[in-house]
Design an enzyme around this catalytic site. Structure first.
Site, short mmCIF file in Angstrom:
data_model
loop_
_atom_site.label_atom_id
_atom_site.label_comp_id
_atom_site.label_asym_id
_atom_site.label_seq_id
_atom_site.Cartn_x
_atom_site.Cartn_y
_atom_site.Cartn_z
N THR A 1 -0.21 4.75 6.56
CA THR A 1 -0.37 4.24 5.20
C THR A 1 0.60 4.93 4.26
O THR A 1 1.54 5.60 4.70
CB THR A 1 -1.84 4.36 4.74
OG1 THR A 1 -2.02 3.62 3.53
CG2 THR A 1 -2.26 5.81 4.52
N ASN A 2 0.41 4.76 2.96
CA ASN A 2 1.31 5.34 1.98
C ASN A 2 0.49 5.92 0.82
O ASN A 2 -0.73 5.85 0.82
CB ASN A 2 2.31 4.28 1.49
CG ASN A 2 1.60 3.09 0.90
OD1 ASN A 2 0.92 3.19 -0.11
ND2 ASN A 2 1.73 1.94 1.55
#
Ligand code: C5P
Length: 222
Positions: free
Chosen positions: A29-30
């Site tokens: 993810t980020n």
């Protein structure tokens, strides 16, 4: 009944960061918090719009009256946006979409082994949501993107406005931790299709969102 400059308009906003699963317990993810997209949804609702917020892995509560669609992956986000865009007047893509996802999602937990000191992951490109939708966009629909950059902000954002055929791009410098990811504040440059640029001071994400929605309302005035 809602009143305001966007009364009777459908605004679709995407927010948050996508999660790309690797196995049942892990994902890529980020750092997107979703705050910017939620602020845009709120601003659009206040302007009287019918708002659908497509949120990737939200940690915030959606304000009452906003249609919330929760998704996890870029593929799910694409599907939801495709469903909602056809009868929308405005799409604001504030979500941080993973550019790549693991080439395969394993159905069991990946184990470490004594002889494997390194491990490689194979990733494949995710579709670009804006570019996928661009051919279906009608002349009276507005498509707005975000560009988070750590360097050459304006140059990169200008390229994006052209390659993604956007009406407007909101460019922000994410190399500074006081603004951008997870901060309550932001400082952006609005870049218009005709080359116009408007730089905002450092201010709350809600204020930035309010300005963005004012620009949108202006577009629908005449
Ligand atoms: O190319 P980049 O990811 O920096 O472009 C940012 C803009 O493009 C954002 O508005 C983002 O939501 C959108 N985007 C997209 N599909 C992707 C990646 C980004 O629509 N796969």
């Amino acid at each position: 009944a809602p009143t305001g400059p966007l009364q009777g308009r459908k605004v679709v906003v995407t927010a948050g960061g996508t999660r790309e699963p690797l196995d049942p317990v892990r994902y890529l993810t980020n750092r997107s918090s979703g705050k910017m997209g939620f602020a845009v949804a709120k601003a659009a609702q206040r302007a009287g719009a019918d708002v659908t917020l497509i949120a990737a892995n939200p940690t915030l509560e959606a304000p009452e009256g906003i249609h919330l669609v929760k998704v996890q992956t870029a593929a799910e986000l694409l599907e939801a946006v495709q469903r909602e865009f056809s009868d929308a007047d405005v799409l604001v893509m504030a979500a941080a979409v993973a550019d790549y996802r693991p080439a395969e999602v394993v159905d069991h937990k990946i184990k470490k082994t004594a002889d494997n000191q390194t491990m490689s992951l194979k990733l494949v490109r995710n579709p670009d949501i804006i570019q996928t939708l661009a051919p279906t966009k009608r002349a009276n629909q507005l498509m707005i993107g975000f560009a988070a950059e750590t360097n050459d902000l304006i140059k990169n954002a200008k390229k994006k406005i052209q390659s993604k055929k956007l009406d407007l791009i909101v460019a922000n410098d994410v190399s500074q931790t006081s603004i951008g990811f997870n901060s309550d504040n932001n400082q952006v440059t609005f870049l218009f299709g005709d080359g116009r640029q408007v730089k905002t001071p450092v201010e709350s994400k809600q204020k930035v969102a309010d300005q963005l929605i004012e620009i949108v309302a202006e577009e629908f005035k005449s």
